[in-house]
Design an enzyme around this catalytic site. Structure first.
Site, short mmCIF file in Angstrom:
data_model
loop_
_atom_site.label_atom_id
_atom_site.label_comp_id
_atom_site.label_asym_id
_atom_site.label_seq_id
_atom_site.Cartn_x
_atom_site.Cartn_y
_atom_site.Cartn_z
N SER A 260 1.19 -0.81 4.49
CA SER A 260 1.01 -1.15 3.07
C SER A 260 0.81 -2.65 2.92
O SER A 260 1.05 -3.43 3.85
CB SER A 260 2.25 -0.73 2.28
OG SER A 260 3.33 -1.58 2.64
N LYS A 261 0.39 -3.01 1.72
CA LYS A 261 0.20 -4.43 1.42
C LYS A 261 1.51 -5.19 1.66
O LYS A 261 1.51 -6.32 2.13
CB LYS A 261 -0.25 -4.55 -0.03
CG LYS A 261 -0.37 -5.97 -0.49
CD LYS A 261 -0.67 -6.07 -1.96
CE LYS A 261 -0.52 -7.49 -2.45
NZ LYS A 261 0.82 -8.02 -2.35
N ARG A 262 2.61 -4.52 1.32
CA ARG A 262 3.91 -5.17 1.51
C ARG A 262 4.18 -5.52 2.97
O ARG A 262 4.75 -6.56 3.28
CB ARG A 262 5.03 -4.28 0.96
CG ARG A 262 5.85 -4.99 -0.08
CD ARG A 262 6.86 -4.10 -0.78
NE ARG A 262 6.23 -2.90 -1.32
CZ ARG A 262 6.67 -1.68 -1.08
NH1 ARG A 262 7.72 -1.47 -0.30
NH2 ARG A 262 6.08 -0.63 -1.63
N ASP A 265 2.32 -8.67 3.70
CA ASP A 265 3.00 -9.84 3.13
C ASP A 265 4.22 -10.21 3.98
O ASP A 265 4.46 -11.38 4.27
CB ASP A 265 3.47 -9.56 1.69
CG ASP A 265 2.29 -9.37 0.74
OD1 ASP A 265 1.17 -9.74 1.13
OD2 ASP A 265 2.50 -8.84 -0.37
#
Ligand code: GLU
Length: 505
Positions: A260-262, A265
């Site tokens: 995921s994008k998380r 990050d």
């Protein structure tokens, strides 16, 4: 005659494109091109509440950057348009009506409040074969009541009537035979109260009308497959149903689950194809493009997430992929994402790209740093000299800006501990020798350097590092005499002089 192969990528314009989305594009594209067929992009924007400004443009820009452009789309046009579902609204109603007429779908009049209270009352409430008999719909109400409600304009939706106690089967190109029991599927809404179709109805109608022969999509769509299979059957199109393939998930580098994008990050890498800023929340997601990936490397890396040709070869151009790709070699299991490996692909692609090809993007990065490039030939030569040392495009700035300007910082500490008068004398003499040098070629400069070292009873190895630091500012860069040639005699002499001053106590 066999049917012309037609594949589609059908994104909903709800945000930036995750790398999994681009891999879906890629596999559809490769298969279509390999079979001499068509690759189509259809925008699935029936859910207006999820519409995001700029997302559609982003999708097309990404496809352009990747070199995976469709031959039919809302932008490219084509014979089966419109290719944006919101512009096809009038097409779907008649199919929903047909399903109701054939008792394969029904009107449901339950208000949002009624559904909400049901959900409160029954945890995980599903509108399905078990519950539909207790709800307010054309299966439970009399014909008169239904006609009355419809004629008075009561808000209603149309839901699919999933059969009881049936097996729903299909053959997936990756998973083989997939069997669902009809009790696993709920009575999905097909037509919403505002007359818009839901994704489920629109995807089937459009795949049929657009003569799609194969539909490859992410594994997260597998649970929707039984509803889609039923619709193909109910609408009388079972013989024309596309061949399905549900592509394996791209997994987090650590732990379980979908990348995921998380995760990006958290671990410091991009997960989207290009930078994306959500216009509402202003939340930013970084992209491979802006991180300094070449599109060829990005595409190559994606192809190997879930596929390989069985020979161990890893570097493939798009043309080679088109040739070699086969669905039989796509794995069922999820593919774990590895950013270091992604960078390795980029490094390989930078090394094997010509300076001419790299030049436009690298030049932009230099301009952004306030360094303008005037001599094209010289610039390409510099790119050639440093490209083996660059993993990301941004590395070119770090690896090559000293060719254009004196180093901003000089790692004097790397020289100082072993610095002495003998070495200083050597460099003073080197300046003189270089100033008198008639030729300014790497081979000659190296020869003079070595002769002078020998005359001073010094090892060239001990002097090479100081010279490098003097010219580039640190312990990096290509061959030191190649650097001297590019920056020229005056600049070479000037940089050595400047460092000798810094080294004086
Ligand atoms: N509109 C769906 C999506 O957003 C497409 C799924 C499919 O390919 O059927 O991914």
């Amino acid at each position: 005659m066999s049917k012309r192969v037609r594949l589609r990528f059908a994104p909903s314009p709800t945000g930036g494109l995750h790398l999994g989305g681009v891999r879906t594009v890629l596999f559809n594209y490769l298969f279509a091109k390999q079979q001499g067929g068509d690759f189509i992009v259809r925008i699935e924007d029936t859910d207006q509440t999820r519409f995001v400004e700029g997302a559609e443009e982003y999708i097309f820009e990404t496809l352009k950057w990747c070199g995976l452009e469709p031959s039919e789309s809302p932008v490219h046009g084509g014979p089966y348009g419109p290719y944006r579902q919101s512009e096809r609204k009038d097409i779907y109603r008649k199919y929903a009506d047909q399903l109701v007429k054939n008792e394969q779908a029904y009107y449901a009049f339950d208000t949002p409040e009624e559904l909400e209270s049901k959900r409160k009352e029954i945890p995980n409430f599903q509108y399905n074969q078990l519950s539909r008999g207790q709800m307010k719909n054309s299966l439970t109400l009399s014909n008169e009541e239904v006609n009355q409600l419809i004629s008075t304009g009561t808000r209603h939706v149309i839901r699919i009537k999933v059969p009881e106690n049936e097996e729903i089967r299909f053959t997936d190109m990756i998973r083989g035979e997939v069997i669902f029991h009809s009790s696993q599927a709920d009575d999905k809404v097909l037509l919403k109260a505002d007359g818009m179709p839901t994704y489920h109805l629109a995807v089937v109608v459009d795949d049929y009308l657009m003569k799609i022969t194969h539909a490859f999509r992410g594994e997260e769509w597998l649970p929707s497959a039984p509803v889609h299979i039923l619709l193909w059957r109910y609408l009388g199109w079972a013989d024309e149903m596309p061949q399905w393939a549900h592509l394996p998930l791209i997994l987090k580098p650590d732990g379980n689950g979908k990348l995921s994008k998380r995760d990006g990050d958290r671990l410091g890498f991009p997960v989207f194809a290009m930078d994306w800023t959500d216009p509402k929340s202003n939340e930013k997601a970084s992209g491979f493009k802006e991180r300094g990936f070449l599109p060829e490397a990005f595409v190559n890396m994606l192809a190997l997430l879930g596929w390989n040709d069985g020979t161990g070869q890893e570097i493939f151009s798009l043309a080679e992929l088109t040739e070699e790709f086969s669905m039989d070699r796509v794995h069922k299991a999820g593919a774990r994402f590895d950013y270091e490996k992604a960078k390795w692909f980029n490094h390989e692609w930078i090394k094997h790209s010509t300076a001419e090809k790299l030049e436009p993007e690298v030049k932009k990065l230099f301009l952004a740093k306030g360094i303008s490039v005037t001599d094209q030939k010289k610039f390409e030569h510099i790119i050639e000299l440093v490209k083996d040392r660059c993993t990301l495009l941004a590395d070119f700035v770090q690896q090559a800006s000293f060719f254009f300007q004196s180093p901003e910082t000089i790692d004097i500490a790397a020289i100082q501990p072993k610095w002495d008068d003998k070495k200083e004398l050597f460099f003073v003499e080197l300046i003189r020798a270089y100033q008198l040098s008639a030729l300014w070629e790497a081979g000659d400069l190296e020869k003079e350097f070595k002769e002078l070292a020998a005359a001073n009873q010094l090892k060239p190895g001990e002097l090479m590092l100081p010279l490098r630091v003097m010219l580039v500012g640190g312990k990096f860069g290509p061959g030191v005499f190649d650097i001297a040639v590019v920056i020229g005699k005056d600049e070479t002499v000037h940089r050595i002089q400047h460092c000798l001053q810094l080294l004086r106590p």
